[in-house]
Scaffold this motif. Structure first.
Motif, PDB file in Angstrom:
ATOM      1  N   SER A   1       6.751   0.120  19.964  1.00 43.67           N
ATOM      2  CA  SER A   1       5.351   0.116  20.399  1.00 43.67           C
ATOM      3  C   SER A   1       4.715   1.492  20.251  1.00 43.67           C
ATOM      4  CB  SER A   1       5.251  -0.367  21.851  1.00 43.67           C
ATOM      5  OG  SER A   1       5.864   0.544  22.745  1.00 43.67           O
ATOM      6  N   LYS A   2       5.490   2.558  20.436  1.00 47.58           N
ATOM      7  CA  LYS A   2       4.944   3.909  20.271  1.00 47.58           C
ATOM      8  C   LYS A   2       4.685   4.223  18.796  1.00 47.58           C
ATOM      9  CE  LYS A   2       4.385   5.098  24.440  1.00 47.58           C
ATOM     10  NZ  LYS A   2       2.999   5.318  24.928  1.00 47.58           N
ATOM     11  N   LEU A   3       5.546   3.755  17.914  1.00 46.83           N
ATOM     12  CA  LEU A   3       5.283   3.926  16.482  1.00 46.83           C
ATOM     13  C   LEU A   3       3.963   3.257  16.102  1.00 46.83           C
ATOM     14  CD1 LEU A   3       8.842   3.238  15.006  1.00 46.83           C
ATOM     15  CD2 LEU A   3       7.656   5.446  15.054  1.00 46.83           C
ATOM     16  N   ILE A   4       3.756   2.062  16.611  1.00 51.57           N
ATOM     17  CA  ILE A   4       2.522   1.329  16.304  1.00 51.57           C
ATOM     18  C   ILE A   4       1.323   2.018  16.945  1.00 51.57           C
ATOM     19  CG2 ILE A   4       1.311  -0.851  16.681  1.00 51.57           C
ATOM     20  CD1 ILE A   4       4.083  -2.224  16.475  1.00 51.57           C
ATOM     21  N   GLN A   5       1.490   2.482  18.181  1.00 49.44           N
ATOM     22  CA  GLN A   5       0.387   3.155  18.874  1.00 49.44           C
ATOM     23  C   GLN A   5      -0.125   4.347  18.080  1.00 49.44           C
ATOM     24  OE1 GLN A   5       1.285   4.381  22.918  1.00 49.44           O
ATOM     25  NE2 GLN A   5      -0.342   5.917  22.914  1.00 49.44           N
ATOM     26  N   TYR A   6       0.794   5.109  17.477  1.00 47.18           N
ATOM     27  CA  TYR A   6       0.401   6.312  16.738  1.00 47.18           C
ATOM     28  C   TYR A   6       0.304   6.076  15.231  1.00 47.18           C
ATOM     29  CZ  TYR A   6       0.884   8.840  21.097  1.00 47.18           C
ATOM     30  OH  TYR A   6       0.717   9.280  22.395  1.00 47.18           O
ATOM     31  N   ASN A   7       0.289   4.791  14.848  1.00 52.88           N
ATOM     32  CA  ASN A   7       0.103   4.416  13.440  1.00 52.88           C
ATOM     33  C   ASN A   7       1.143   5.075  12.533  1.00 52.88           C
ATOM     34  OD1 ASN A   7      -1.256   2.915  11.467  1.00 52.88           O
ATOM     35  ND2 ASN A   7      -2.560   4.646  10.906  1.00 52.88           N
ATOM     36  N   LEU A   8       2.389   5.072  12.999  1.00 55.77           N
ATOM     37  CA  LEU A   8       3.493   5.654  12.236  1.00 55.77           C
ATOM     38  C   LEU A   8       4.333   4.549  11.616  1.00 55.77           C
ATOM     39  CD1 LEU A   8       4.642   8.361  14.801  1.00 55.77           C
ATOM     40  CD2 LEU A   8       3.490   8.788  12.618  1.00 55.77           C
ATOM     41  N   PRO A   9       4.895   4.780  10.436  1.00 56.21           N
ATOM     42  CA  PRO A   9       5.802   3.785   9.858  1.00 56.21           C
ATOM     43  C   PRO A   9       7.156   3.850  10.553  1.00 56.21           C
ATOM     44  CG  PRO A   9       5.730   5.722   8.468  1.00 56.21           C
ATOM     45  CD  PRO A   9       4.722   5.957   9.567  1.00 56.21           C
ATOM     46  N   TYR A  10       7.890   2.749  10.486  1.00 54.38           N
ATOM     47  CA  TYR A  10       9.270   2.812  10.955  1.00 54.38           C
ATOM     48  C   TYR A  10      10.136   3.316   9.807  1.00 54.38           C
ATOM     49  CZ  TYR A  10      14.056   1.608  11.724  1.00 54.38           C
ATOM     50  OH  TYR A  10      15.415   1.697  11.807  1.00 54.38           O
ATOM     51  N   ILE A  11      10.769   4.469  10.003  1.00 52.11           N
ATOM     52  CA  ILE A  11      11.715   5.004   9.020  1.00 52.11           C
ATOM     53  C   ILE A  11      12.917   5.520   9.800  1.00 52.11           C
ATOM     54  CG2 ILE A  11      12.123   6.638   7.143  1.00 52.11           C
ATOM     55  CD1 ILE A  11       9.101   6.810   6.749  1.00 52.11           C
ATOM     56  N   ALA A  12      14.042   4.825   9.658  1.00 53.60           N
ATOM     57  CA  ALA A  12      15.253   5.248  10.366  1.00 53.60           C
ATOM     58  C   ALA A  12      15.632   6.659   9.957  1.00 53.60           C
ATOM     59  CB  ALA A  12      16.392   4.279  10.055  1.00 53.60           C
ATOM     60  N   ASN A  13      16.060   7.446  10.936  1.00 54.75           N
ATOM     61  CA  ASN A  13      16.503   8.823  10.729  1.00 54.75           C
ATOM     62  C   ASN A  13      15.369   9.765  10.319  1.00 54.75           C
ATOM     63  OD1 ASN A  13      19.180   7.821  11.145  1.00 54.75           O
ATOM     64  ND2 ASN A  13      19.243   7.241   8.976  1.00 54.75           N
ATOM     65  N   LYS A  14      14.138   9.301  10.516  1.00 51.80           N
ATOM     66  CA  LYS A  14      13.003  10.172  10.237  1.00 51.80           C
ATOM     67  C   LYS A  14      11.948  10.039  11.332  1.00 51.80           C
ATOM     68  CE  LYS A  14       9.794  11.665   6.637  1.00 51.80           C
ATOM     69  NZ  LYS A  14       9.333  11.470   5.228  1.00 51.80           N
ATOM     70  N   THR A  15      11.329   8.860  11.426  1.00 55.55           N
ATOM     71  CA  THR A  15      10.390   8.668  12.540  1.00 55.55           C
ATOM     72  C   THR A  15      11.115   8.211  13.796  1.00 55.55           C
ATOM     73  OG1 THR A  15       9.903   6.406  11.795  1.00 55.55           O
ATOM     74  CG2 THR A  15       8.429   8.165  11.042  1.00 55.55           C
ATOM     75  N   VAL A  16      12.363   7.789  13.650  1.00 57.74           N
ATOM     76  CA  VAL A  16      13.213   7.460  14.801  1.00 57.74           C
ATOM     77  C   VAL A  16      14.526   8.215  14.639  1.00 57.74           C
ATOM     78  CG1 VAL A  16      14.441   5.648  16.047  1.00 57.74           C
ATOM     79  CG2 VAL A  16      12.198   5.159  15.043  1.00 57.74           C
ATOM     80  N   VAL A  17      14.831   9.092  15.600  1.00 60.19           N
ATOM     81  CA  VAL A  17      16.080   9.856  15.546  1.00 60.19           C
ATOM     82  C   VAL A  17      16.704   9.893  16.933  1.00 60.19           C
ATOM     83  CG1 VAL A  17      15.252  11.303  13.649  1.00 60.19           C
ATOM     84  CG2 VAL A  17      14.993  12.091  16.009  1.00 60.19           C
ATOM     85  N   SER A  18      18.007  10.090  16.965  1.00 59.82           N
ATOM     86  CA  SER A  18      18.715  10.236  18.240  1.00 59.82           C
ATOM     87  C   SER A  18      18.759  11.709  18.631  1.00 59.82           C
ATOM     88  CB  SER A  18      20.134   9.692  18.118  1.00 59.82           C
ATOM     89  OG  SER A  18      20.913  10.539  17.281  1.00 59.82           O
ATOM     90  N   HIS A  19      19.136  11.961  19.877  1.00 57.42           N
ATOM     91  CA  HIS A  19      19.305  13.339  20.330  1.00 57.42           C
ATOM     92  C   HIS A  19      20.390  14.036  19.507  1.00 57.42           C
ATOM     93  CE1 HIS A  19      19.251  16.117  24.135  1.00 57.42           C
ATOM     94  NE2 HIS A  19      19.207  16.805  23.009  1.00 57.42           N
ATOM     95  N   HIS A  20      21.449  13.292  19.195  1.00 51.11           N
ATOM     96  CA  HIS A  20      22.532  13.870  18.395  1.00 51.11           C
ATOM     97  C   HIS A  20      22.022  14.310  17.021  1.00 51.11           C
ATOM     98  CE1 HIS A  20      26.946  13.421  16.801  1.00 51.11           C
ATOM     99  NE2 HIS A  20      26.530  14.680  16.833  1.00 51.11           N
ATOM    100  N   GLN A  21      21.196  13.473  16.389  1.00 52.68           N
ATOM    101  CA  GLN A  21      20.648  13.832  15.081  1.00 52.68           C
ATOM    102  C   GLN A  21      19.777  15.084  15.175  1.00 52.68           C
ATOM    103  OE1 GLN A  21      19.018   9.819  14.431  1.00 52.68           O
ATOM    104  NE2 GLN A  21      20.044   9.820  12.431  1.00 52.68           N
TER     105      GLN A  21
END
Length: 220
Positions: A58-78
């Motif tokens: 929902s936050k990706l959509i709110q800010y009009n961001l694409p879903y891209i694993a390991n780029k727009t979504v990352v873990s603390h470890h990454q």
């Protein structure tokens, strides 16, 4: 942290338009950060992961961001591996405890992201349109059915010193009158009408007595 998530709820504690401290300066300036709270059963874990994935999508959509694993979504470890500003490895160890990993989490986020964009719901079911409120339908008062006759009603109310009277409005509704009939008195009547299952006898221009409180005797 911007938010905390468990199996029951999502609590947003900080405006996501602003940064927070949690993963080092580089990540803090780039990402919305959400803490997944630890739970105690597989069912609770599955529910918490679902809530977490929904929040991220929902936050990706709110800010009009694409879903891209390991780029727009990352873990603390990454983030720690990329910028070296913390030594955290979460959520890898916690995920492993439940036989889960970051790849599976990314797949769930992607599913929710696509479904939310396409249908507005995480399961892909189109959201139902909001139906306009229907106007309240009020029951109509009994339509008057007036019978003409001459006779006498003898009024009596065992529960009071007087017999109540009703007055009828033009639309067929009724109001309790301000006067009453003395007990054990007779009154001439020339009309009767039905209202809410009772017969009412007219004893003046617009004053009527209920059959519960009177006995009608027709004129000879």
């Amino acid at each position: 942290m911007h938010a905390f998530v468990d199996n029951n709820k999502i609590i947003n504690i900080h405006n996501t338009d602003y940064g927070v401290w949690g993963a080092g300066p580089a990540a803090n300036n780039r990402y919305v950060q959400v803490e997944l709270c630890q739970v105690n059963s597989e069912d609770q874990f599955a529910r918490s992961i679902s809530n977490d994935a929904y929040y991220v999508a929902s936050k990706l959509i709110q800010y009009n961001l694409p879903y891209i694993a390991n780029k727009t979504v990352v873990s603390h470890h990454q983030a720690a591996q990329w910028w070296g500003q913390t030594t955290h490895t979460d959520p890898d160890g916690y995920f492993a405890k439940w036989g889960y990993d970051m790849n599976q989490f990314n797949q769930l986020i992607e599913k929710y992201y696509n479904n939310l964009k396409a249908t507005g719901s995480v399961d892909g079911t189109p959201a139902q349109p909001v139906q306009p409120a229907q106007p309240e339908v009020k029951p109509q008062p009994d339509q008057p059915s007036i019978s003409l006759h001459n006779g006498v009603v003898k009024a009596n109310n065992p529960a009071s010193f007087a017999v109540p009277l009703l007055s009828f409005n033009a639309d067929g509704s009724a109001e309790e009158g301000t006067r009453g009939l003395a007990n054990n008195t007779g009154w001439f009547t020339d009309q009767s009408r039905m209202y809410q299952g009772h017969k009412y006898y007219r004893v003046s221009t617009n004053e009527w007595v209920e059959d519960t409180y009177c006995q009608f005797t027709p004129s000879a």
